[in-house]
Design an enzyme around this catalytic site. Sequence first.
Site, PDB file in Angstrom:
ATOM      1  N   GLU A  15       0.865  -1.170   0.000  1.00  0.00           N
ATOM      2  CA  GLU A  15       0.000   0.000   0.000  1.00  0.00           C
ATOM      3  C   GLU A  15       0.909   1.230   0.000  1.00  0.00           C
ATOM      4  O   GLU A  15       1.794   1.325   0.866  1.00  0.00           O
ATOM      5  CB  GLU A  15      -0.874  -0.026   1.260  1.00  0.00           C
ATOM      6  CG  GLU A  15      -1.947   1.013   1.199  1.00  0.00           C
ATOM      7  CD  GLU A  15      -2.824   1.068   2.455  1.00  0.00           C
ATOM      8  OE1 GLU A  15      -2.765   0.146   3.284  1.00  0.00           O
ATOM      9  OE2 GLU A  15      -3.545   2.065   2.572  1.00  0.00           O
ATOM     10  N   ARG A  28       5.526 -12.877   9.573  1.00  0.00           N
ATOM     11  CA  ARG A  28       6.180 -11.616   9.220  1.00  0.00           C
ATOM     12  C   ARG A  28       7.538 -11.549   9.910  1.00  0.00           C
ATOM     13  O   ARG A  28       7.789 -12.193  10.922  1.00  0.00           O
ATOM     14  CB  ARG A  28       5.315 -10.402   9.523  1.00  0.00           C
ATOM     15  CG  ARG A  28       4.762 -10.283  10.908  1.00  0.00           C
ATOM     16  CD  ARG A  28       3.686  -9.188  11.007  1.00  0.00           C
ATOM     17  NE  ARG A  28       4.151  -7.891  10.579  1.00  0.00           N
ATOM     18  CZ  ARG A  28       3.483  -7.124   9.711  1.00  0.00           C
ATOM     19  NH1 ARG A  28       2.364  -7.544   9.170  1.00  0.00           N
ATOM     20  NH2 ARG A  28       3.934  -5.936   9.383  1.00  0.00           N
ATOM     21  N   LYS A  61       4.591   0.215   9.526  1.00  0.00           N
ATOM     22  CA  LYS A  61       4.558   1.534   8.894  1.00  0.00           C
ATOM     23  C   LYS A  61       3.969   2.584   9.822  1.00  0.00           C
ATOM     24  O   LYS A  61       4.402   3.735   9.814  1.00  0.00           O
ATOM     25  CB  LYS A  61       3.748   1.470   7.601  1.00  0.00           C
ATOM     26  CG  LYS A  61       4.608   1.109   6.407  1.00  0.00           C
ATOM     27  CD  LYS A  61       3.837   1.267   5.126  1.00  0.00           C
ATOM     28  CE  LYS A  61       3.347  -0.067   4.661  1.00  0.00           C
ATOM     29  NZ  LYS A  61       2.534  -0.034   3.456  1.00  0.00           N
TER      30      LYS A  61
HETATM   31  P1  ATP Z   1       2.802  -2.554   8.116  1.00  0.00           P
HETATM   32  O1  ATP Z   1       2.241  -3.593   9.026  1.00  0.00           O
HETATM   33  O2  ATP Z   1       4.247  -2.237   8.334  1.00  0.00           O
HETATM   34  O3  ATP Z   1       1.959  -1.334   8.016  1.00  0.00           O
HETATM   35  P2  ATP Z   1       1.587  -3.657   5.867  1.00  0.00           P
HETATM   36  O4  ATP Z   1       1.412  -5.111   5.924  1.00  0.00           O
HETATM   37  O5  ATP Z   1       0.402  -2.838   6.146  1.00  0.00           O
HETATM   38  O6  ATP Z   1       2.831  -3.236   6.706  1.00  0.00           O
HETATM   39  P3  ATP Z   1       1.631  -3.520   3.057  1.00  0.00           P
HETATM   40  O7  ATP Z   1       2.051  -2.387   2.200  1.00  0.00           O
HETATM   41  O8  ATP Z   1       0.216  -3.900   3.096  1.00  0.00           O
HETATM   42  O9  ATP Z   1       2.154  -3.178   4.490  1.00  0.00           O
HETATM   43  O10 ATP Z   1       2.552  -4.784   2.791  1.00  0.00           O
HETATM   44  C1  ATP Z   1       2.787  -5.331   1.524  1.00  0.00           C
HETATM   45  C2  ATP Z   1       3.171  -6.768   1.689  1.00  0.00           C
HETATM   46  O11 ATP Z   1       4.310  -6.905   2.519  1.00  0.00           O
HETATM   47  C3  ATP Z   1       2.061  -7.587   2.305  1.00  0.00           C
HETATM   48  O12 ATP Z   1       1.864  -8.741   1.522  1.00  0.00           O
HETATM   49  C4  ATP Z   1       2.573  -7.923   3.668  1.00  0.00           C
HETATM   50  O13 ATP Z   1       2.099  -9.171   4.063  1.00  0.00           O
HETATM   51  C5  ATP Z   1       4.093  -7.894   3.490  1.00  0.00           C
HETATM   52  N1  ATP Z   1       4.749  -7.518   4.734  1.00  0.00           N
HETATM   53  C6  ATP Z   1       4.536  -6.404   5.459  1.00  0.00           C
HETATM   54  N2  ATP Z   1       5.269  -6.407   6.586  1.00  0.00           N
HETATM   55  C7  ATP Z   1       6.000  -7.552   6.571  1.00  0.00           C
HETATM   56  C8  ATP Z   1       6.953  -8.145   7.457  1.00  0.00           C
HETATM   57  N3  ATP Z   1       7.319  -7.548   8.587  1.00  0.00           N
HETATM   58  N4  ATP Z   1       7.489  -9.334   7.110  1.00  0.00           N
HETATM   59  C9  ATP Z   1       7.134  -9.936   5.975  1.00  0.00           C
HETATM   60  N5  ATP Z   1       6.252  -9.445   5.100  1.00  0.00           N
HETATM   61  C10 ATP Z   1       5.676  -8.267   5.382  1.00  0.00           C
HETATM   62 MG    MG Z   2      -1.284  -4.023   4.972  1.00  0.00          MG
END
Ligand code: ATP
Ligand code: MG
Length: 567
Positions: free
Chosen positions: A42, A270, A280
């Site tokens: 995102e 994760r 984020k």
């Molecule tokens: P955050 O929790 O940091 O806000 P998010 O999951 O909302 O991250 P996205 O932009 O939706 O951020 O993430 C894109 C992809 O990266 C998703 O498929 C998510 O599962 C993966 N992802 C995000 N954080 C991690 C992590 N710490 N380890 C592995 N994969 C991750």
């Molecule tokens: Mg997300």
Amino acid sequence: MSATKPEKNRDDSAAPNFIADIIDDALSANELTRVVTRFPPEPNGFLHVGHAKAIFLNFAMADKGQGSFCNLRLDDTNPEAEDDKYVRAIQEDIEWLGCDPGERVYFASNYFDKLYAAAVSLVEKGLAYVDSQSPEEIRENRGNFYKEGLDSPYRNRSVSENLDLLQAMREGRLDEGAAVLRAKIDMRHKNLNMRDPLMYRIRKAAPHRTGETWKIYPMYDFAHPLSDAFEGITHSLCTLEFEAHRPLYEWFVENLDSPDTKPRQIEFARLNIGYTVLSKRKLHELVEGGHVEDWDDPRMPTIAGMRRRGYLPESLQAFCERIGVAKKDSVVDVALLEHRLREDLNAHAQRTMAVLRPLKVTITNIAPEERYEFEVPVHPEYEELGKRTVTLSRDIWVEQDDYMEVPIKKWFRLAPGKEVRLRGACLLTCDEVIHDENGQAIELRCSWDPESKGGTAPDGRRVKGTLHWISEEDSTSATVRLYDRLYTEEEPNSHEDSSHLDFLNPDSLETITEAKVHKELAAEAPGHRVQFERLGYFCVDQSSTQDEPIFNRTIGLRDSWAKLAKK
Ligand code: ATP
Ligand code: MG
């Protein structure tokens, strides 16, 4: 010049990866011809090292099978939080990691028409309805883990009434919060995600990059599986928090008219790393609270920050492979990443001498116009990388820390009357110390042994201490930023009553403005990596200029935290 050498004895064996096994099995059983994955960030912040893990995993899986590929899909369905600067940063970071989606860069917002058509089709099939309950009523009637949900009084609206209302929502004829579109599944389902989840809500204020003025926005749980299906994704890899959403993911895919593929969602743990935060939202707090300079501050666990800090993309990749892909969340020891980084930097970084906190040394038995040049290896392990020249002259700099007025026991560095070795050059004895009015040593007057060129005395006398140094002749002033871990706590998030901000390391940045570095280094491009001998690995900062060079410390030569932990 850059010193690049393959390393010896590296252990690249990746931990077992259950997703790779699933895919390999499907390929060898011919259930699958090609693998199509996607990385769906995102654009509401910069990518962090957790995302790097997801990126490497998705691109690695798309390396299997013929004609496989990985899409980059910017999941821009929530316009309030999103920004084009994040879109650009995401693309730059992915490219730097060495993962190239090529032309396959998509935006979920490009599917808004198709998503809307799919929603209309679900309404027509009696599988979706417009609910006019207030947001509070919807929440209340959803029930919870212990309590079944209640059907909305609007649940059995006719198809034509639903279509009219959906149209009214889309055109902005209804107010925000006045209605939502919901999937008609089961208000008594054990899984709360299946209790008539929202598909669309009204959002009027937000402008959107589509240029079109949509008054309704699709929910993630609806937009995501459909976007996967539209792109022909075979394996939709996501983190564990989506496990409970999987039945809904499958429901939307199942009820989509003629999907190209039926993507399969697989969840993995994760990445969490000690002494930092990988969320984020928390990274936003660090940036907006001014606790760091910006998203690319070298202390940040963002890819942009790590790049600026001097990390190598291959170190991140090797680290992600090494830790593997798990089904259970855990916190990875940051030392694992740092160890890998040191190994890679050791192989890549040319050596040079720099003095961070200079103490003036005058070599009284060298005349002002005299110059002596010494050849030292660029890299101690790789002779083939050649030699560099260091110049010895009357005025040189040594490290303040390498001098002690009243030496402690076993002090092998400079002190009144002591002899030391200047690395690569000669032996030097401290004859006299000049102090300022506060009694602080400000100059050492020393003499060298002209017979000790290269650093060994002809009489074979033993001199234990070897110091780094730089001559006034060779040096220029530079700013050096010493970075340390951002938090003092391994798990800054694990304390219920306090915020991660309570555990910020007050010493995570020390800026030194009058360091002495080799003048040739000032001309190196941003990102250039060196080892300042005895001090650590450094790289040229992106804002560095020839006149005002700036170096970032990537990491020290040894793990100083391990020593602290032992104590
Ligand atoms: P955050 O929790 O940091 O806000 P998010 O999951 O909302 O991250 P996205 O932009 O939706 O951020 O993430 C894109 C992809 O990266 C998703 O498929 C998510 O599962 C993966 N992802 C995000 N954080 C991690 C992590 N710490 N380890 C592995 N994969 C991750
Ligand atoms: Mg997300």
